[in-house]
Write an enzyme that holds these catalytic residues in place. Structure first.
Site, PDB file in Angstrom:
ATOM      1  N   SER A   1       0.818  -1.220   0.000  1.00  0.00           N
ATOM      2  CA  SER A   1       0.000   0.000   0.000  1.00  0.00           C
ATOM      3  C   SER A   1       0.848   1.265   0.000  1.00  0.00           C
ATOM      4  O   SER A   1       1.912   1.323   0.639  1.00  0.00           O
ATOM      5  CB  SER A   1      -0.877  -0.004   1.259  1.00  0.00           C
TER       6      SER A   1
ATOM      7  N   GLU B   1       0.197   3.623   1.757  1.00  0.00           N
ATOM      8  CA  GLU B   1       0.264   4.051   3.162  1.00  0.00           C
ATOM      9  C   GLU B   1       1.664   3.826   3.735  1.00  0.00           C
ATOM     10  O   GLU B   1       2.024   4.437   4.740  1.00  0.00           O
ATOM     11  CB  GLU B   1      -0.742   3.258   4.004  1.00  0.00           C
TER      12      GLU B   1
ATOM     13  N   TYR C   1      -1.489   0.233  10.604  1.00  0.00           N
ATOM     14  CA  TYR C   1      -1.761  -0.412   9.315  1.00  0.00           C
ATOM     15  C   TYR C   1      -0.561  -0.264   8.376  1.00  0.00           C
ATOM     16  O   TYR C   1      -0.086  -1.240   7.778  1.00  0.00           O
ATOM     17  CB  TYR C   1      -3.011   0.212   8.683  1.00  0.00           C
TER      18      TYR C   1
END
Ligand code: NAP
Ligand code: G4F
Length: 341
Positions: free
Chosen positions: A135, A137, A159
């Site tokens: 990701s 992120e 996460y």
């Protein structure tokens, strides 16, 4: 013989589009489903009757080994995760176990079932190809813009940290055991099948409710955050291309264009003929303990090496989602019972 794919996270947004895409390509598709009576499984069965279901859980190593032994896949797509960033602060340990350690368990299941031993090195025979859903992120507090495959990681949530672990582990299994294991570093991708907790779907549902007189306002958090939003149906094609490549490599997948949450709200209300400023209320309780201020992909490598291009523009995506939610609510369906498949 048809190639056989195993998908974890098949009941999620990406799992649904990927299953459809692989079925269209002539694959035999198997989906890993957890729990005794996952309600999303019955939807999946109705719409993807050609998908075969196996039970297992990313928290349970033995179940993954049994599944790989039974299915004997050519390709494994690991999409299963706790994927909602705010939940990763509330359930940090569970996020680490599913989103992070789940990758280790899946890689180990493949390694054990392929008979790849420690120290063997070199390419394993009869390789199972592995895709990890990494990701953007992981970039978190970005060190450069746009972000590419070489940009440093600075994750800003449990996460993001769990995804970085899974990402490095995938690279490590490739280097340690010669596995065909790759990560797609995907930027935000959305669709009418997106979970209602994510901002794009929260906005499209909110607009539809307001337009139909079912609500009077929409409460949002940080309007200044910027993301690179694309269409999920385009992005699953990149996953498939990565596993079909000659060499196992990681790729950044995104559009290369950023919009703010404010611009998202403006576009979504405009798509329904409404002025966003009359309805959007900012709510401090929706701000995150540590925010990712901006994400913007540099997808040059994917374009050059995989021939991958996003097809759906931001405005088309927003209109698609608002129209779908207007139709949904006009039909009187409760979004919680909504069958997006
Ligand atoms: P999603 O809709 O939230 O789907 C998550 C899936 O994970 C669901 O099928 C869920 O199954 C499954 N899952 C949760 N816990 C599990 C467990 N313990 N064992 C097995 N499966 C479990 O996510 P998505 O948007 O499709 O994203 C797919 C993947 O890409 C995720 O790994 C996500 O982190 C990653 N990703 C997404 C984006 C994006 O913008 N969408 C961007 C980058 C990376 P249940 O139905 O049982 O809950
Ligand atoms: O839609 P979001 O919740 O997605 P986020 O956090 O970017 O994560 C998604 O994309 C990642 C890829 O970059 C995936 F890995 C991850 O699994 C997930 O799919 O929030 C987007 C932005 C954030 O900056 C958030 O603070 O929107 C901002 N925002 C403002 N108001 C809001 C809200 N987000 C949500 N969910 N709800 C709001 O009311």
């Amino acid at each position: 013989m048809a190639r056989r794919a195993l998908i974890t996270g098949i009941t999620g947004q990406d799992g649904s589009y990927l299953a459809e895409h692989l079925l269209e390509q002539g694959y035999e598709v198997w989906g890993l489903v957890r729990g005794q009576a996952n309600p999303r499984m019955s939807r999946m069965r109705r719409l993807l009757s050609d998908v075969q279901v196996v039970r297992g859980d990313l928290l349970d190593q033995g179940s993954l080994i049994s599944v790989v032994e039974r299915v004997q896949p050519d390709e494994v797509y690991n999409l299963g995760a706790i994927s909602f960033v705010p939940m990763s602060w509330e359930q940090a340990e569970l996020t680490a176990e599913v989103t992070g350690m789940g990758v280790l368990r899946m890689l180990e299941a493949i390694r054990v079932c392929s008979g790849v031993s420690r120290g063997a090195g070199g390419p394993a025979s009869g390789q199972i190809r592995f895709y990890q859903a990494s990701s953007s992120e992981m970039f978190g507090q970005v060190s450069e813009t746009p972000q590419n495959e070489a940009t440093a990681f600075h994750p800003r949530s449990p996460y993001g940290v769990a995804k970085a672990y899974g990402h490095f582990l995938t690279q490590n299994y490739r280097e340690s055991y010669g596995m065909f294991a790759v990560s797609g570093i995907l930027f935000n991708h959305e669709s009418p099948r997106r979970g209602a907790e994510f901002v794009t779907r929260k906005v499209s549902l909110g607009v539809a409710r307001i337009k139909l007189g079912l609500a009077g306002e929409l409460r949002l958090g940080n309007l200044e955050a910027r993301r690179d939003w694309g269409f999920a149906g385009d992005y699953v094609k990149a996953m498939h291309l990565m596993l079909g490549a000659a060499k196992p490599e990681d790729y950044v997948i995104g559009t290369g264009r950023m919009k703010s949450v404010r611009e998202l709200a403006e576009a979504a209300f405009a798509a329904a003929g409404l002025d966003w400023e009359r309805y959007v209320v900012t709510d401090q309780t929706l701000h995150r303990p540590a925010e990712v201020d901006l994400l913007c992909a540099d997808p040059k490598k994917a374009r050059a090496q995989l021939g991958w291009e996003p097809r759906v523009s931001f405005d088309e995506l927003v209109s698609m989602m608002v129209d779908a939610d207007l139709r949904l609510l006009t039909n009187g369906t409760d979004p919680d019972d909504y069958d997006p498949w």
